[in-house]
Scaffold this motif. Structure first.
Motif, PDB file in Angstrom:
ATOM      1  N   LYS A 114      -3.564   9.752  -9.439  1.00 51.83           N
ATOM      2  CA  LYS A 114      -4.536   8.663  -9.315  1.00 51.83           C
ATOM      3  C   LYS A 114      -3.883   7.296  -9.126  1.00 51.83           C
ATOM      4  O   LYS A 114      -4.550   6.361  -8.669  1.00 51.83           O
ATOM      5  CB  LYS A 114      -5.430   8.624 -10.563  1.00 51.83           C
ATOM      6  N   ILE A 115      -2.612   7.157  -9.487  1.00 45.61           N
ATOM      7  CA  ILE A 115      -1.952   5.844  -9.491  1.00 45.61           C
ATOM      8  C   ILE A 115      -2.121   5.065  -8.182  1.00 45.61           C
ATOM      9  O   ILE A 115      -2.411   3.868  -8.212  1.00 45.61           O
ATOM     10  CB  ILE A 115      -0.459   5.989  -9.860  1.00 45.61           C
TER      11      ILE A 115
ATOM     12  N   ASN B 272       3.876  10.740 -17.350  1.00 48.42           N
ATOM     13  CA  ASN B 272       4.101  12.127 -17.741  1.00 48.42           C
ATOM     14  C   ASN B 272       2.785  12.899 -17.809  1.00 48.42           C
ATOM     15  O   ASN B 272       2.671  13.883 -18.527  1.00 48.42           O
ATOM     16  CB  ASN B 272       4.816  12.183 -19.101  1.00 48.42           C
ATOM     17  N   ASP B 273       1.816  12.431 -17.033  1.00 48.29           N
ATOM     18  CA  ASP B 273       0.520  13.091 -16.942  1.00 48.29           C
ATOM     19  C   ASP B 273       0.192  13.287 -15.466  1.00 48.29           C
ATOM     20  O   ASP B 273       0.019  12.316 -14.732  1.00 48.29           O
ATOM     21  CB  ASP B 273      -0.556  12.244 -17.635  1.00 48.29           C
ATOM     22  N   LEU B 274       0.099  14.521 -15.048  1.00 50.51           N
ATOM     23  CA  LEU B 274      -0.052  14.830 -13.630  1.00 50.51           C
ATOM     24  C   LEU B 274      -1.319  14.217 -13.042  1.00 50.51           C
ATOM     25  O   LEU B 274      -1.290  13.654 -11.933  1.00 50.51           O
ATOM     26  CB  LEU B 274      -0.046  16.341 -13.418  1.00 50.51           C
ATOM     27  N   GLN B 275      -2.431  14.326 -13.754  1.00 52.24           N
ATOM     28  CA  GLN B 275      -3.677  13.778 -13.224  1.00 52.24           C
ATOM     29  C   GLN B 275      -3.572  12.276 -12.996  1.00 52.24           C
ATOM     30  O   GLN B 275      -4.031  11.745 -11.975  1.00 52.24           O
ATOM     31  CB  GLN B 275      -4.828  14.086 -14.184  1.00 52.24           C
ATOM     32  N   ASN B 276      -2.942  11.582 -13.931  1.00 55.96           N
ATOM     33  CA  ASN B 276      -2.787  10.136 -13.767  1.00 55.96           C
ATOM     34  C   ASN B 276      -1.847   9.807 -12.614  1.00 55.96           C
ATOM     35  O   ASN B 276      -2.083   8.857 -11.864  1.00 55.96           O
ATOM     36  CB  ASN B 276      -2.255   9.506 -15.056  1.00 55.96           C
ATOM     37  N   LEU B 277      -0.784  10.578 -12.461  1.00 52.70           N
ATOM     38  CA  LEU B 277       0.159  10.335 -11.374  1.00 52.70           C
ATOM     39  C   LEU B 277      -0.530  10.419 -10.015  1.00 52.70           C
ATOM     40  O   LEU B 277      -0.259   9.617  -9.118  1.00 52.70           O
ATOM     41  CB  LEU B 277       1.315  11.343 -11.437  1.00 52.70           C
TER      42      LEU B 277
ATOM     43  N   PRO C 204       1.340  13.517  -2.720  1.00 53.42           N
ATOM     44  CA  PRO C 204       1.008  14.104  -1.415  1.00 53.42           C
ATOM     45  C   PRO C 204       0.836  13.064  -0.318  1.00 53.42           C
ATOM     46  O   PRO C 204       1.195  13.292   0.837  1.00 53.42           O
ATOM     47  CB  PRO C 204      -0.303  14.847  -1.701  1.00 53.42           C
ATOM     48  N   GLY C 205       0.285  11.893  -0.679  1.00 56.57           N
ATOM     49  CA  GLY C 205       0.144  10.818   0.304  1.00 56.57           C
ATOM     50  C   GLY C 205       1.482  10.335   0.808  1.00 56.57           C
ATOM     51  O   GLY C 205       1.640  10.038   2.010  1.00 56.57           O
ATOM     52  N   GLU C 206       2.468  10.265  -0.081  1.00 56.33           N
ATOM     53  CA  GLU C 206       3.800   9.850   0.351  1.00 56.33           C
ATOM     54  C   GLU C 206       4.429  10.911   1.251  1.00 56.33           C
ATOM     55  O   GLU C 206       5.158  10.584   2.197  1.00 56.33           O
ATOM     56  CB  GLU C 206       4.723   9.588  -0.837  1.00 56.33           C
ATOM     57  N   SER C 207       4.149  12.165   0.976  1.00 59.65           N
ATOM     58  CA  SER C 207       4.676  13.236   1.820  1.00 59.65           C
ATOM     59  C   SER C 207       4.200  13.077   3.254  1.00 59.65           C
ATOM     60  O   SER C 207       4.953  13.308   4.206  1.00 59.65           O
ATOM     61  CB  SER C 207       4.261  14.609   1.267  1.00 59.65           C
TER      62      SER C 207
ATOM     63  N   ILE D  81       0.831  -1.203   0.000  1.00 58.80           N
ATOM     64  CA  ILE D  81       0.000   0.000   0.000  1.00 58.80           C
ATOM     65  C   ILE D  81       0.870   1.260   0.000  1.00 58.80           C
ATOM     66  O   ILE D  81       0.528   2.268  -0.620  1.00 58.80           O
ATOM     67  CB  ILE D  81      -0.975   0.008   1.204  1.00 58.80           C
ATOM     68  N   LEU D  82       2.018   1.206   0.667  1.00 61.80           N
ATOM     69  CA  LEU D  82       2.925   2.355   0.673  1.00 61.80           C
ATOM     70  C   LEU D  82       3.652   2.478  -0.653  1.00 61.80           C
ATOM     71  O   LEU D  82       3.933   3.590  -1.123  1.00 61.80           O
ATOM     72  CB  LEU D  82       3.920   2.232   1.824  1.00 61.80           C
ATOM     73  N   TRP D  83       3.960   1.332  -1.261  1.00 66.00           N
ATOM     74  CA  TRP D  83       4.620   1.341  -2.567  1.00 66.00           C
ATOM     75  C   TRP D  83       3.760   2.032  -3.618  1.00 66.00           C
ATOM     76  O   TRP D  83       4.261   2.716  -4.507  1.00 66.00           O
ATOM     77  CB  TRP D  83       4.943  -0.084  -3.004  1.00 66.00           C
ATOM     78  N   ARG D  84       2.438   1.888  -3.510  1.00 66.57           N
ATOM     79  CA  ARG D  84       1.534   2.529  -4.463  1.00 66.57           C
ATOM     80  C   ARG D  84       1.760   4.045  -4.500  1.00 66.57           C
ATOM     81  O   ARG D  84       1.647   4.670  -5.558  1.00 66.57           O
ATOM     82  CB  ARG D  84       0.080   2.234  -4.094  1.00 66.57           C
ATOM     83  N   PHE D  85       2.058   4.639  -3.347  1.00 70.49           N
ATOM     84  CA  PHE D  85       2.308   6.075  -3.296  1.00 70.49           C
ATOM     85  C   PHE D  85       3.730   6.412  -3.749  1.00 70.49           C
ATOM     86  O   PHE D  85       3.949   7.369  -4.490  1.00 70.49           O
ATOM     87  CB  PHE D  85       2.061   6.606  -1.875  1.00 70.49           C
ATOM     88  N   HIS D  86       4.677   5.615  -3.309  1.00 72.20           N
ATOM     89  CA  HIS D  86       6.075   5.875  -3.664  1.00 72.20           C
ATOM     90  C   HIS D  86       6.339   5.625  -5.147  1.00 72.20           C
ATOM     91  O   HIS D  86       7.272   6.180  -5.728  1.00 72.20           O
ATOM     92  CB  HIS D  86       6.991   4.988  -2.816  1.00 72.20           C
ATOM     93  N   LEU D  87       5.514   4.810  -5.768  1.00 74.01           N
ATOM     94  CA  LEU D  87       5.651   4.451  -7.168  1.00 74.01           C
ATOM     95  C   LEU D  87       5.737   5.676  -8.073  1.00 74.01           C
ATOM     96  O   LEU D  87       6.447   5.670  -9.091  1.00 74.01           O
ATOM     97  CB  LEU D  87       4.457   3.572  -7.575  1.00 74.01           C
ATOM     98  N   ILE D  88       5.032   6.731  -7.700  1.00 72.74           N
ATOM     99  CA  ILE D  88       5.022   7.956  -8.510  1.00 72.74           C
ATOM    100  C   ILE D  88       6.434   8.480  -8.701  1.00 72.74           C
ATOM    101  O   ILE D  88       6.807   8.970  -9.765  1.00 72.74           O
ATOM    102  CB  ILE D  88       4.115   9.034  -7.862  1.00 72.74           C
ATOM    103  N   HIS D  89       7.251   8.365  -7.668  1.00 74.49           N
ATOM    104  CA  HIS D  89       8.644   8.816  -7.747  1.00 74.49           C
ATOM    105  C   HIS D  89       9.427   7.982  -8.768  1.00 74.49           C
ATOM    106  O   HIS D  89      10.254   8.510  -9.511  1.00 74.49           O
ATOM    107  CB  HIS D  89       9.291   8.710  -6.366  1.00 74.49           C
TER     108      HIS D  89
END
Length: 279
Positions: free
Chosen positions: A270-271, A263-268, A150-153, A126-134
């Motif tokens: 939502k990931i 490379n799409d902010l909205q998708n990032l 923001p969730g990872e922050s 569940i934490l990886w889902r947020f860190h994945l954006i990086h």
């Protein structure tokens, strides 16, 4: 010796009351400096719209700043409580040289606030889902440093508070650590080409650019290595240090290879909430 003592006192005095403006200058100044260096001495010549890429990462940097600012009172109260109640590792240690005290505190803050949270984010789905954006960034440069959902922050802030509580860090040390951490992250993400011997030498002490780039290789086991941010000692000590010739590094993460995904902010944003099989 007296000169060093008063120099550290000056550092303590400054970071005890560092204005928010100065912290912003450190952040913006670091990005600007490494941006210019990587333009002059790039490690990789990316074919991308640099400003568009930067815009996404800077937006996510801004959300990180907002999260940290909104929750800053928790960090301040925690640090003040540890000192007032003589709680935490640093508070229980015998009196020592102030430089050694600061170094030990920074090492421990880096262990919990950077290495440990980073490791946990890779191991807990569940934490990886947020860190994945990086990790979806396929054009790693200095703006990638704070490309955090923001969730990872919030997750990272929680670990920082936990670190301050366990370590018993005074607030000046927290501000000093955060300032060094920001610059270190900008440095080791920067798309700069250092001579390999210099980079290797640096990697024995701090997280060098080549060392951290291995972490951004798109497949395991390299993705699960080199978790450190400032100091490289923790990766070496806990066996998570890995090397890979920089010529073989491919950025990104193999579960999200489509440019429209990274490379799409909205998708990032939502990931973390998308239902898909993780690697």
């Amino acid at each position: 010796m007296v000169y060093l003592f008063f120099t550290m006192n000056d550092i303590i005095s400054y970071f005890s009351t560092i204005p928010s403006l100065h912290r912003s200058i450190i952040l913006v100044g670091g990005i600007t400096t490494f941006w210019m260096i990587e333009n002059a001495f790039p490690l990789f010549n990316f074919s991308y719209k640099k400003w568009q890429h930067a815009g996404i990462n800077i937006f996510l940097t801004a959300t990180t700043i907002i999260v940290n600012f909104a929750l800053a009172f928790v960090l301040l109260k925690t640090a003040d409580w540890t000192v007032k109640n003589n709680f935490g590792i640093l508070q229980w240690l015998p009196q020592m040289n102030i430089w050694l005290y600061a170094l030990l505190g920074l090492l421990l803050l880096d262990l919990i606030g950077a290495y440990l949270v980073h490791l946990v984010e890779h191991k807990v789905k569940i934490l990886w889902r947020f860190h994945l954006i990086h990790h979806t960034d396929t054009w790693i440069d200095t703006t990638t440093a704070n490309r955090h959902h923001p969730g990872e922050s919030v997750i990272r802030f929680t670990f920082t508070v936990l670190g301050v509580l366990i370590i018993g860090s005074p607030m000046w040390m927290v501000f000093l650590y955060q300032s060094l951490s920001v610059v270190a992250s900008q440095f080791n993400h920067a798309n700069i080409s250092l001579p390999k011997k210099i980079d290797t030498l640096l990697s024995y002490f701090i997280v060098s650019p080549n060392m951290h780039k291995v972490h951004h290789h798109h497949v395991l086991p390299y993705t699960d290595s080199n978790y450190g941010n400032i100091f490289s000692v923790w990766d070496r000590l806990f066996g998570t240090f890995m090397t890979l010739p920089r010529e073989e590094i491919i950025y990104g993460v193999d579960s999200h290879p489509d440019p429209q995904q990274h490379n799409d902010l909205q998708n990032l944003l939502k990931i973390p909430f998308q239902n898909r099989k993780e690697n």
